[in-house]
Design an enzyme around this catalytic site. Structure first.
Site, PDB file in Angstrom:
ATOM      1  N   GLY A   1       0.813  -1.215   0.000  1.00  0.00           N
ATOM      2  CA  GLY A   1       0.000   0.000   0.000  1.00  0.00           C
ATOM      3  C   GLY A   1       0.841   1.258   0.000  1.00  0.00           C
ATOM      4  O   GLY A   1       1.598   1.502   0.946  1.00  0.00           O
TER       5      GLY A   1
ATOM      6  N   GLY B   1      -0.227   4.401   0.067  1.00  0.00           N
ATOM      7  CA  GLY B   1      -1.010   5.554   0.476  1.00  0.00           C
ATOM      8  C   GLY B   1      -0.219   6.428   1.434  1.00  0.00           C
ATOM      9  O   GLY B   1       1.015   6.348   1.512  1.00  0.00           O
ATOM     10  N   PHE B   2      -0.918   7.245   2.190  1.00  0.00           N
ATOM     11  CA  PHE B   2      -0.240   8.163   3.105  1.00  0.00           C
ATOM     12  C   PHE B   2       0.620   7.415   4.127  1.00  0.00           C
ATOM     13  O   PHE B   2       1.760   7.775   4.378  1.00  0.00           O
ATOM     14  CB  PHE B   2      -1.264   9.037   3.833  1.00  0.00           C
ATOM     15  CG  PHE B   2      -1.909  10.072   2.958  1.00  0.00           C
ATOM     16  CD1 PHE B   2      -1.209  11.195   2.544  1.00  0.00           C
ATOM     17  CD2 PHE B   2      -3.222   9.925   2.536  1.00  0.00           C
ATOM     18  CE1 PHE B   2      -1.793  12.146   1.732  1.00  0.00           C
ATOM     19  CE2 PHE B   2      -3.818  10.879   1.723  1.00  0.00           C
ATOM     20  CZ  PHE B   2      -3.109  11.988   1.322  1.00  0.00           C
ATOM     21  N   GLY B   3       0.058   6.352   4.723  1.00  0.00           N
ATOM     22  CA  GLY B   3       0.792   5.627   5.746  1.00  0.00           C
ATOM     23  C   GLY B   3       1.990   4.888   5.195  1.00  0.00           C
ATOM     24  O   GLY B   3       3.085   4.949   5.764  1.00  0.00           O
TER      25      GLY B   3
ATOM     26  N   VAL C   1      -2.188  -8.068  -4.220  1.00  0.00           N
ATOM     27  CA  VAL C   1      -2.029  -9.033  -3.133  1.00  0.00           C
ATOM     28  C   VAL C   1      -3.334  -9.799  -2.931  1.00  0.00           C
ATOM     29  O   VAL C   1      -4.421  -9.219  -2.938  1.00  0.00           O
ATOM     30  CB  VAL C   1      -1.618  -8.320  -1.834  1.00  0.00           C
ATOM     31  CG1 VAL C   1      -1.587  -9.286  -0.656  1.00  0.00           C
ATOM     32  CG2 VAL C   1      -0.253  -7.653  -2.012  1.00  0.00           C
TER      33      VAL C   1
ATOM     34  N   GLU D   1     -18.744  18.110   1.043  1.00  0.00           N
ATOM     35  CA  GLU D   1     -17.918  18.725   0.005  1.00  0.00           C
ATOM     36  C   GLU D   1     -18.465  18.430  -1.385  1.00  0.00           C
ATOM     37  O   GLU D   1     -18.498  19.312  -2.256  1.00  0.00           O
ATOM     38  CB  GLU D   1     -16.477  18.233   0.168  1.00  0.00           C
ATOM     39  CG  GLU D   1     -15.810  18.812   1.409  1.00  0.00           C
ATOM     40  CD  GLU D   1     -14.488  18.159   1.771  1.00  0.00           C
ATOM     41  OE1 GLU D   1     -13.741  18.754   2.563  1.00  0.00           O
ATOM     42  OE2 GLU D   1     -14.206  17.054   1.266  1.00  0.00           O
TER      43      GLU D   1
ATOM     44  N   ASP E   1      -6.502   2.993   7.583  1.00  0.00           N
ATOM     45  CA  ASP E   1      -7.893   2.541   7.540  1.00  0.00           C
ATOM     46  C   ASP E   1      -8.026   1.046   7.760  1.00  0.00           C
ATOM     47  O   ASP E   1      -9.135   0.558   8.026  1.00  0.00           O
ATOM     48  CB  ASP E   1      -8.517   2.896   6.187  1.00  0.00           C
ATOM     49  CG  ASP E   1      -8.755   4.389   6.024  1.00  0.00           C
ATOM     50  OD1 ASP E   1      -9.040   5.051   7.041  1.00  0.00           O
ATOM     51  OD2 ASP E   1      -8.664   4.890   4.894  1.00  0.00           O
TER      52      ASP E   1
ATOM     53  N   ALA F   1      -5.732  11.097   6.744  1.00  0.00           N
ATOM     54  CA  ALA F   1      -4.335  11.087   6.318  1.00  0.00           C
ATOM     55  C   ALA F   1      -3.350  11.381   7.451  1.00  0.00           C
ATOM     56  O   ALA F   1      -2.334  10.685   7.589  1.00  0.00           O
ATOM     57  CB  ALA F   1      -4.144  12.063   5.164  1.00  0.00           C
TER      58      ALA F   1
END
Length: 421
Positions: free
Chosen positions: A12, A14-16, A80, A172, A301, A317
């Protein structure tokens, strides 16, 4: 921990996952980054791609480019399908496998329809670039079809857009779609008046932005109503189909339905055979490791992590980035011979949501802001976290253009020409 050729696998980007990889720079390890997409996505601005404000290239960057200077990192484009915990291998869809010494799962979340997955074709969610371009296409096609429709009832259904979920994403989306219809598209059609478009935000709870302070929820509600959004509170959705959406005892004919009501974790818990909460998040130890397997970490998440007061760490995030840094520090300590468990401590930086192009709500706890000052602060915060000067400049110019002219440049219908988007 034996540091000789120690192999860390990250699933992954992403941000992490990226923050973890960045924070682990200089450690005596080799890293393999696996992701099923070739890009890192700045999800907080994904709704602006869906609503024609930004182009896809302004909110996503190739993973290989971001990690090009890290000779210790190998990037793999792969999907995966499982984890062999006994053999310490990550299993891939093509039959391959990647061995690991330490494994980090930062695989994010997917849409959740509360047991009604059959709603997904009619009410797409917003998690990927593909989701954003699909939603953008559906929105724009609705106006194109309404231009040709002669039946008044069918035309009104085409000009009715329903958003399910009153959290930040739903708010939003609703505000931006209302501005798109009432301002940007005004005067571009001959048979319809886009100002007659009805945007309906449906929230099962008693207020929008439930995680914000009540006064900010009230402000957001009034700001949405000023933009022409109809907000329906206190009634859960019970059906979504091609004809519209049902909430409470109301049937709303709407040809465009967008889902912003819930998420479920990625299949990480299934891969691991680990205990999970109702949303599929892995029930991790306080140090973010999988119970019984200290060489596997789960964050973002995909992880069920509690604050000291018992509340769940939010799936945002900043939380994922904090967890990424924490795990990197833990691994560095282990490599140095300190295997003492290090509990994760979350620091909440605040909640932000924008309502259209001139209003926002910001809750830092110690200070709360609304209106244009909040909108400018929201904008500066998001621009700061974008990657690269070019993207910061491009997004800034796009926002300023929209702010002063109301025009949005990314109004392209792509991915085919069927009427369902």
């Amino acid at each position: 921990m034996n540091t000789a050729n120690h192999h860390v696998v990250v699933v992954g980007a992403g941000f992490g996952g990226l923050e973890f990889t960045r924070a682990l720079a200089g450690a005596p390890v080799r890293i393999t980054m696996i992701d099923r997409r070739n890009h890192h996505l700045f999800q907080p601005l994904l709704y602006q791609v869906a609503t024609t404000a930004l182009a896809t290239s302004e909110v996503a960057w190739p993973i290989r480019h971001l990690l090009r200077k890290r000779k210790d990192v190998t990037t793999l484009l792969a999907t995966v399908t499982g984890i062999d915990r006994t053999g310490k291998r990550v299993l891939l869809r093509d039959g391959g496998a990647v061995a690991y010494d330490t494994l980090l799962l930062a695989t994010g979340a997917r849409h959740a329809y509360f047991g009604h997955d059959e709603w997904e074709p009619f009410a797409p969610g917003l998690k990927t670039l593909e989701d954003a371009t699909t939603i953008r296409r559906r929105i724009l096609l609705a106006f194109e079809q309404a231009e040709r429709e002669t039946d008044p009832a069918k035309r009104q259904a085409l000009l009715t857009l329903a958003i399910v979920g009153g959290g930040p994403t739903g708010v939003e989306l609703a505000g931006t779609i209302a501005e798109l219809a009432h301002e940007t598209l005004r005067g571009e059609f001959r048979n319809i008046d886009t100002r007659e478009t009805r945007v309906v935000l449906i929230e099962a709870g008693d207020r929008v932005l439930a995680n914000f302070a009540p006064e900010l929820s009230d402000y957001a509600m009034k700001a949405l109503e000023r933009l022409g959004v109809t907000v329906e509170l206190g009634r859960a959705v019970t059906r979504c189909d091609a004809e519209g959406v049902v909430f409470g005892d109301t049937h709303l004919p709407a040809r465009t339905i967008l889902w912003a009501a819930g998420v479920a974790a990625s299949p990480a818990a299934e891969w691991l055979g680990a205990a999970a909460d109702r949303a599929g998040r892995v029930l991790v130890e306080p140090d973010l490791t999988v119970p019984g397997d200290p060489e596997i970490f789960v964050l973002g998440d995909a992880a069920h992590v509690l604050r000291p007061d018992g509340r769940l760490v939010p799936g945002v995030a900043p939380a994922a980035k904090q967890q990424g840094r924490h795990v990197a520090a833990t691994i560095k300590a282990r490599l140095a011979g300190d295997a003492t468990p290090r509990p994760f401590r979350y620091r909440h930086d605040g909640d932000l949501a924008t309502i259209g192009k001139r209003a926002a709500a910001i809750d830092f706890g110690w200070i709360k802001l609304t209106g244009r000052p909040a909108w400018w602060l929201w904008g500066f915060a998001h621009i700061y976290f974008l990657i690269g000067f070019r993207n910061r400049l491009a997004v800034s110019l796009s926002w300023l253009w929209i702010y002063f002219t109301g025009q949005r440049s990314a109004r392209l219908i792509t991915q085919g020409d069927d009427d369902k988007g």
